[in-house]
Design an enzyme around this catalytic site. Structure first.
Site, PDB file in Angstrom:
ATOM      1  N   ALA A  12       3.029   6.583  -0.372  1.00  0.00           N
ATOM      2  CA  ALA A  12       3.545   7.717  -1.130  1.00  0.00           C
ATOM      3  C   ALA A  12       3.738   7.341  -2.305  1.00  0.00           C
ATOM      4  O   ALA A  12       4.289   6.409  -2.823  1.00  0.00           O
ATOM      5  CB  ALA A  12       4.885   8.259  -0.289  1.00  0.00           C
ATOM      6  N   GLY A  22      -4.969  -9.546  -4.071  1.00  0.00           N
ATOM      7  CA  GLY A  22      -5.755  -8.315  -4.368  1.00  0.00           C
ATOM      8  C   GLY A  22      -5.254  -7.115  -3.354  1.00  0.00           C
ATOM      9  O   GLY A  22      -5.963  -6.436  -2.830  1.00  0.00           O
ATOM     10  N   LYS A  60       1.544  15.610  -2.569  1.00  0.00           N
ATOM     11  CA  LYS A  60       3.064  15.424  -2.357  1.00  0.00           C
ATOM     12  C   LYS A  60       4.118  16.079  -3.428  1.00  0.00           C
ATOM     13  O   LYS A  60       3.601  15.839  -4.671  1.00  0.00           O
ATOM     14  CB  LYS A  60       3.419  13.901  -2.153  1.00  0.00           C
ATOM     15  CG  LYS A  60       4.945  13.799  -2.132  1.00  0.00           C
ATOM     16  CD  LYS A  60       5.082  12.125  -1.965  1.00  0.00           C
ATOM     17  CE  LYS A  60       6.577  11.813  -2.256  1.00  0.00           C
ATOM     18  NZ  LYS A  60       6.976  10.429  -2.293  1.00  0.00           N
TER      19      LYS A  60
HETATM   20  C1  LIG Z   1       7.677  -1.107   4.742  1.00  0.00           C
HETATM   21  C2  LIG Z   1       7.197  -0.749   3.350  1.00  0.00           C
HETATM   22  C3  LIG Z   1       6.874   0.691   3.203  1.00  0.00           C
HETATM   23  C4  LIG Z   1       6.200   0.936   1.832  1.00  0.00           C
HETATM   24  N1  LIG Z   1       6.004   2.020   1.613  1.00  0.00           N
HETATM   25  C5  LIG Z   1       5.844   2.348   0.239  1.00  0.00           C
HETATM   26  C6  LIG Z   1       5.760   3.704  -0.342  1.00  0.00           C
HETATM   27  O1  LIG Z   1       5.532   4.727   0.436  1.00  0.00           O
HETATM   28  N2  LIG Z   1       5.337   4.020  -1.755  1.00  0.00           N
HETATM   29  C7  LIG Z   1       5.386   2.783  -2.479  1.00  0.00           C
HETATM   30  O2  LIG Z   1       5.185   3.191  -3.700  1.00  0.00           O
HETATM   31  N3  LIG Z   1       5.531   1.962  -2.129  1.00  0.00           N
HETATM   32  C8  LIG Z   1       5.743   1.182  -0.981  1.00  0.00           C
HETATM   33  N4  LIG Z   1       5.769   0.287  -0.633  1.00  0.00           N
HETATM   34  C9  LIG Z   1       5.462  -1.031  -1.217  1.00  0.00           C
HETATM   35  C10 LIG Z   1       3.881  -1.101  -1.423  1.00  0.00           C
HETATM   36  O3  LIG Z   1       3.544  -1.521  -0.113  1.00  0.00           O
HETATM   37  C11 LIG Z   1       3.619  -2.388  -2.602  1.00  0.00           C
HETATM   38  O4  LIG Z   1       4.221  -2.306  -3.772  1.00  0.00           O
HETATM   39  C12 LIG Z   1       2.100  -2.389  -2.413  1.00  0.00           C
HETATM   40  O5  LIG Z   1       1.346  -2.301  -1.553  1.00  0.00           O
HETATM   41  C13 LIG Z   1       2.121  -3.489  -3.540  1.00  0.00           C
HETATM   42  O6  LIG Z   1       1.666  -4.727  -2.801  1.00  0.00           O
HETATM   43  P1  LIG Z   1       1.411  -6.022  -3.295  1.00  0.00           P
HETATM   44  O7  LIG Z   1      -0.197  -5.686  -3.961  1.00  0.00           O
HETATM   45  O8  LIG Z   1       2.455  -6.406  -4.198  1.00  0.00           O
HETATM   46  O9  LIG Z   1       1.323  -7.062  -2.203  1.00  0.00           O
HETATM   47  P2  LIG Z   1       0.100  -7.023  -0.892  1.00  0.00           P
HETATM   48  O10 LIG Z   1      -0.264  -6.001  -0.432  1.00  0.00           O
HETATM   49  O11 LIG Z   1       0.851  -7.895   0.125  1.00  0.00           O
HETATM   50  O12 LIG Z   1      -0.852  -8.056  -1.536  1.00  0.00           O
HETATM   51  C14 LIG Z   1      -0.785  -9.289  -1.654  1.00  0.00           C
HETATM   52  C15 LIG Z   1      -2.044  -9.925  -2.092  1.00  0.00           C
HETATM   53  O13 LIG Z   1      -2.175 -11.214  -2.472  1.00  0.00           O
HETATM   54  C16 LIG Z   1      -2.938 -12.021  -1.574  1.00  0.00           C
HETATM   55  N5  LIG Z   1      -2.555 -13.468  -1.303  1.00  0.00           N
HETATM   56  C17 LIG Z   1      -1.161 -13.741  -0.939  1.00  0.00           C
HETATM   57  N6  LIG Z   1      -1.183 -14.938  -0.973  1.00  0.00           N
HETATM   58  C18 LIG Z   1      -2.437 -15.493  -1.261  1.00  0.00           C
HETATM   59  C19 LIG Z   1      -2.869 -16.779  -1.475  1.00  0.00           C
HETATM   60  N7  LIG Z   1      -2.178 -17.904  -1.077  1.00  0.00           N
HETATM   61  N8  LIG Z   1      -4.288 -16.949  -1.520  1.00  0.00           N
HETATM   62  C20 LIG Z   1      -5.009 -16.013  -2.021  1.00  0.00           C
HETATM   63  N9  LIG Z   1      -4.555 -14.597  -2.058  1.00  0.00           N
HETATM   64  C21 LIG Z   1      -3.124 -14.502  -1.685  1.00  0.00           C
HETATM   65  C22 LIG Z   1      -3.060 -11.037  -0.519  1.00  0.00           C
HETATM   66  O14 LIG Z   1      -4.481 -11.599   0.316  1.00  0.00           O
HETATM   67  C23 LIG Z   1      -3.191  -9.814  -1.120  1.00  0.00           C
HETATM   68  O15 LIG Z   1      -4.421  -9.424  -1.347  1.00  0.00           O
HETATM   69  C24 LIG Z   1       6.200  -0.160   0.857  1.00  0.00           C
HETATM   70  C25 LIG Z   1       6.411  -1.444   1.207  1.00  0.00           C
HETATM   71  C26 LIG Z   1       6.791  -2.036   2.510  1.00  0.00           C
HETATM   72  C27 LIG Z   1       7.381  -3.069   2.999  1.00  0.00           C
END
Ligand SMILES: Cc1cc2nc3c(=O)[nH]c(=O)nc-3n(C[C@H](O)[C@H](O)[C@H](O)COP(=O)(O)OP(=O)(O)OC[C@H]3O[C@@H](n4cnc5c(N)ncnc54)[C@H](O)[C@@H]3O)c2cc1C
Length: 502
Positions: free
Chosen positions: A50, A13, A78
């Site tokens: 961003a 999430g 932006k």
């Molecule tokens: C340093 C950095 C800077 C960034 N800057 C940008 C930016 O400026 N612009 C941009 O477009 N993107 C950026 N990104 C990318 C962006 O952060 C991600 O694409 C976005 O936040 C999506 O993350 P996610 O939802 O895939 O993962 P996460 O935010 O890691 O979410 C993972 C989810 O899975 C759940 N989860 C994991 N394992 C389990 C488990 N075993 N059981 C239950 N739940 C679990 C967690 O609780 C969480 O809810 C950046 C990334 C990084 C690392």
């Protein structure tokens, strides 16, 4: 898969999970039961603040009110990304959104501008309405410059990633998405390998017809269960860590992201209404964690509001993004560093593509192939664009930058650079994310210089070419003068309500 798809479980999430939930609920809601499992104990990555203008398409799809969204996420506008010290120390340019100039008589604008450089040394960015507004801290929702054929501003957003996930969570649950707060211990698979159910740590089993893995870098389903494999791109994009830290604002937020190249990586500055997000993306092979952390703190403008947080990553992508009955989104699908703010965009297009190819009747072999083909090609296209920033540098005798400048880049990128050198040519397909003006600004900004221009520009008399450029500059300058400051615009339309993480 052979049965009708009626139930979907989204694992995770963060931004990816809740964007997927909101879009599926909005578009496919009546046909599907949607459940999202997230672990408040694990939390989200909490960066990713961003975006690029294409996000407007996603907002439209989920029927999001832009002002309400900005108020709820401490959001700002932006207009582009400023790159400082990338080509050489002391040099800066912007990848501004929106057009640069206006094409004339079949030939792209920049050929005329290049031809006139010997007589009229104007900057490419004098013809970018977005750049002019960004550098003067101005913003308004201007679709068109009045009484001219010129396009108005093109904008994206900066927002607080945690508030964005919370905002989409409320929106999705309001549309019927069921949320479960639990840790996923693993996946239960059918004999043929399809995922049948999630096994939760509390012993529950959560069955569904189709699964979307949004578990971030862990890739609980796509990698831990299905062992899909990962294509490593660190030979081209060697940065593998980031420190992130929020700071107090030191003035009104600027309407653009800033990316400043440092000794072995780069630092972002993302201004929000209530704070500024900062981070140092770096290559651990060239600089220690301690020194990277020090550099970040030495280069932030306001008082830090927390200790810098270290995030490790590996650039690359999952070998396929749809494997069996699991599609992965967000960080579970791969990682391209945030230099061009493309990760959230990749989530958005993956969602749109999934909706387009959704396997309602189970049978999906060809749709899966098409989904993977398009997703992989999109990843590679963005990868090339990001590599260009590192490769075309003139920071001679700095080990990290020397290594970047002498790397063997993908043929697809080499072709783009050589084409521009040879003829100032830039060719993009209609569905490519970055179009001519994006490549132009980064190629020129990174010091790549063409040997000639299109001969057709000679068909326009020199005084007419010069007059055309002068008129354009003056129209853009006048239009910029009329804009309010971003701070005034936000105060009038979308000043934040107190943060809520419900
Ligand atoms: C340093 C950095 C800077 C960034 N800057 C940008 C930016 O400026 N612009 C941009 O477009 N993107 C950026 N990104 C990318 C962006 O952060 C991600 O694409 C976005 O936040 C999506 O993350 P996610 O939802 O895939 O993962 P996460 O935010 O890691 O979410 C993972 C989810 O899975 C759940 N989860 C994991 N394992 C389990 C488990 N075993 N059981 C239950 N739940 C679990 C967690 O609780 C969480 O809810 C950046 C990334 C990084 C690392």
């Amino acid at each position: 898969m052979s049965n009708e798809i009626r139930s979907v479980v989204i694992a995770g999430g963060g931004t990816a999970g809740w964007m997927t939930a909101a879009a599926l609920a909005r578009v496919l809601g009546p046909r599907l039961t949607i459940t999202l499992v997230e672990s408040s104990e694990i939390g989200i990555v909490g960066v990713g603040e961003a975006t690029i203008p294409a996000i407007a398409g996603f907002n439209r799809m989920i029927k999001l009110d832009e002002d309400d969204f900005l108020r709820s996420t401490q959001g700002t506008f932006k207009l582009g990304i400023e790159f400082v010290n990338w080509w050489e120390m002391g040099h800066a340019y912007m990848h501004a959104f929106g057009p640069v100039g206006r094409d004339l008589a079949y030939v792209p604008f920049h050929h005329y501008w290049l031809k006139e450089q010997s007589r009229d040394a104007s900057s490419l960015w004098d013809y970018s309405f977005n750049w002019l507004a960004a550098k003067q801290g101005k913003f308004a929702r201007v679709e068109r410059i009045a009484d001219t054929p010129l396009a108005g501003l093109a904008w994206a957003f900066h927002f607080d990633a945690s508030l964005y996930a919370a905002y989409l969570s409320r929106l999705s649950q309001g549309m019927g998405v069921r949320r479960i707060d639990a840790k996923i211990a693993g996946a239960l698979q059918d004999p043929d390998g399809d995922v049948r159910a999630l096994k939760l740590e509390d012993g529950r089993e959560l069955a569904a017809d189709f699964f979307i893995d949004c578990t971030g870098f862990r890739g609980v389903l796509i990698e831990q269960a299905l062992k899909t494999g990962y294509e490593d791109w660190s030979k081209w994009l060697p940065c593998d860590r980031a420190f992130a830290v929020p700071t107090e604002n030191v003035g009104p937020p600027a309407p653009y992201t800033r990316a400043t190249a440092l000794e072995a990586g780069w630092q972002w500055r993302i201004p929000l209404q209530h704070r500024t997000g900062n981070g140092h993306v770096f290559c651990s092979g060239h600089i220690s964690d301690e020194r990277a952390r020090e550099q970040l703190l030495a280069n932030v403008e306001g008082r830090p509001l927390a200790d810098p947080r270290l995030i490790k990553f590996q650039t690359g992508r999952r070998k396929v993004l749809w494997n069996r009955n699991v599609v992965c989104m967000g960080l579970a699908s791969g990682f391209l560093e945030p230099l061009e703010s493309t990760s959230i965009h990749l989530i958005q297009v993956a969602i749109q593509r999934l909706i387009l190819h959704f396997p309602h009747h189970g049978d999906c072999e060809e749709r899966r192939r098409e989904f993977n083909r398009a997703a992989i090609s999109e990843y590679e296209y963005i990868r090339d664009f990001i590599i260009l920033h590192y490769y075309a540098n003139n920071r001679v005798s700095e080990p990290f930058w020397d290594a970047c400048r002498t790397m063997n880049v993908p043929d697809s990128l080499r072709h783009k650079i050589e084409l521009f050198r040879e003829s100032a040519g830039i060719f993009c397909s209609a569905d490519d994310l970055f179009q001519l003006t994006s490549w132009l600004q980064v190629l020129w900004g990174q010091g790549v210089r063409p040997r000639g221009t299109h001969p057709f520009v000679e068909a326009v008399a020199p005084q007419d070419r010069g007059g055309y450029l002068k008129d354009l500059r003056s129209l853009y300058a006048q239009a910029t003068q009329k804009l309010p400051s971003q701070a005034d615009f936000i105060a009038r339309h979308c000043a934040a309500t107190p943060p809520s993480r419900g």
